[in-house]
Design an enzyme around this catalytic site. Sequence first.
Site, mmCIF file in Angstrom:
data_model
loop_
_atom_site.group_PDB
_atom_site.id
_atom_site.type_symbol
_atom_site.label_atom_id
_atom_site.label_comp_id
_atom_site.label_asym_id
_atom_site.label_seq_id
_atom_site.Cartn_x
_atom_site.Cartn_y
_atom_site.Cartn_z
ATOM 1 C CG ASN A 25 7.338 -8.325 7.346
ATOM 2 O OD1 ASN A 25 8.422 -8.701 6.924
ATOM 3 N ND2 ASN A 25 6.288 -9.113 7.411
ATOM 4 N N GLY A 33 -2.334 -9.522 5.315
ATOM 5 C CA GLY A 33 -2.810 -8.322 4.645
ATOM 6 C C GLY A 33 -2.440 -8.268 3.174
ATOM 7 C CG ASP A 35 3.880 -9.084 2.572
ATOM 8 O OD1 ASP A 35 4.860 -8.336 2.538
ATOM 9 O OD2 ASP A 35 3.957 -10.313 2.436
ATOM 10 C CB SER A 122 1.240 2.147 8.251
ATOM 11 O OG SER A 122 2.619 1.892 8.172
ATOM 12 C CB THR A 123 -4.293 2.087 7.269
ATOM 13 O OG1 THR A 123 -4.561 1.346 6.072
ATOM 14 C CG2 THR A 123 -3.702 3.435 6.941
ATOM 15 N N GLY A 124 -3.391 -1.183 8.264
ATOM 16 C CA GLY A 124 -3.994 -2.468 8.606
ATOM 17 C C GLY A 124 -3.391 -2.986 9.913
ATOM 18 C CB ILE A 125 -1.084 -5.825 10.437
ATOM 19 C CG1 ILE A 125 -1.969 -6.878 9.734
ATOM 20 C CG2 ILE A 125 -0.320 -6.483 11.592
ATOM 21 C CD1 ILE A 125 -1.238 -7.806 8.797
ATOM 22 C CE1 TYR A 126 3.544 -4.256 10.900
ATOM 23 C CE2 TYR A 126 4.685 -2.641 9.570
ATOM 24 C CZ TYR A 126 4.629 -3.896 10.130
ATOM 25 O OH TYR A 126 5.669 -4.774 9.930
HETATM 26 P P1 ADP Z 1 0.333 -2.786 7.306
HETATM 27 O O1 ADP Z 1 1.049 -3.891 8.031
HETATM 28 O O2 ADP Z 1 1.283 -1.810 6.637
HETATM 29 O O3 ADP Z 1 -0.703 -2.129 8.153
HETATM 30 P P2 ADP Z 1 -1.726 -4.327 5.899
HETATM 31 O O4 ADP Z 1 -1.542 -5.206 4.729
HETATM 32 O O5 ADP Z 1 -2.172 -4.954 7.171
HETATM 33 O O6 ADP Z 1 -0.353 -3.516 6.068
HETATM 34 O O7 ADP Z 1 -2.770 -3.186 5.546
HETATM 35 C C1 ADP Z 1 -2.504 -2.073 4.738
HETATM 36 C C2 ADP Z 1 -3.771 -1.702 3.991
HETATM 37 O O8 ADP Z 1 -3.931 -2.563 2.868
HETATM 38 C C3 ADP Z 1 -5.062 -1.829 4.810
HETATM 39 O O9 ADP Z 1 -5.867 -0.683 4.562
HETATM 40 C C4 ADP Z 1 -5.721 -3.092 4.241
HETATM 41 O O10 ADP Z 1 -7.128 -3.026 4.347
HETATM 42 C C5 ADP Z 1 -5.271 -2.994 2.802
HETATM 43 N N1 ADP Z 1 -5.309 -4.238 2.010
HETATM 44 C C6 ADP Z 1 -5.286 -5.522 2.430
HETATM 45 N N2 ADP Z 1 -5.324 -6.361 1.372
HETATM 46 C C7 ADP Z 1 -5.368 -5.577 0.250
HETATM 47 C C8 ADP Z 1 -5.437 -5.833 -1.144
HETATM 48 N N3 ADP Z 1 -5.459 -7.062 -1.638
HETATM 49 N N4 ADP Z 1 -5.465 -4.754 -1.990
HETATM 50 C C9 ADP Z 1 -5.436 -3.496 -1.527
HETATM 51 N N5 ADP Z 1 -5.367 -3.189 -0.217
HETATM 52 C C10 ADP Z 1 -5.337 -4.216 0.663
#
Ligand code: ADP
Length: 173
Positions: A25, A33, A35, A122-126
């Site tokens: 972020n 996630g 990060d 961006s496909t998780g929390i965003y």
């Molecule tokens: P954003 O805020 O950019 O959406 P997120 O971390 O919430 O970031 O999610 C981005 C993607 O990373 C999602 O598809 C999530 O399922 C995936 N993700 C979360 N943890 C891991 C990990 N340890 N390794 C690979 N992908 C992950």
Amino acid sequence: MGAKIKVILGDITKVHADAIVNAANTSLLGGGGVDGAIHRHGGVQILEDCRKIIARQGGCRVGEAVYTTAGNLPAKYVIHTVGPFWKNGEMQESYFLTKCYQNSLKLADELACKTIAFPSISTGIYKFPKDLAAQIAIKAISDYMASNSTIEEVILVAFEEEDKDILNNALTS
Ligand code: ADP
């Protein structure tokens, strides 16, 4: 011939690539996630490097990329890029997501990386729609690789089975 693009299912913190990309972020101060996983497994050195970047330039803007050590992770570098938050497609989200991939790849080239692994930025929390995000990722990577790059392999890391199918579909369509 462009670089090879490969989709794997797994945890990006375990991937042996020259660089792994973090969906960070703008504050660079960590979140949930991917990060959260990168900072948790990579150790405090990553955060220390982030703090130096914050002192120098205040953080990282959406679509841009910065790099740090990978600390205890098997990668050499973590490239932190900030994806756009999805707001119904009204805020140039596709443009900014493309920039994330382009700027991360450019930085990886500058760091002489041969292999780089991306999460689905961006496909998780965003909340970016996964199908569209996958299409943008593949197009941005393919276009970039058709230019002057020495990257040999780009690994797209799907965290869930569904994401793997979505990425593979985008790759073969
Ligand atoms: P954003 O805020 O950019 O959406 P997120 O971390 O919430 O970031 O999610 C981005 C993607 O990373 C999602 O598809 C999530 O399922 C995936 N993700 C979360 N943890 C891991 C990990 N340890 N390794 C690979 N992908 C992950």
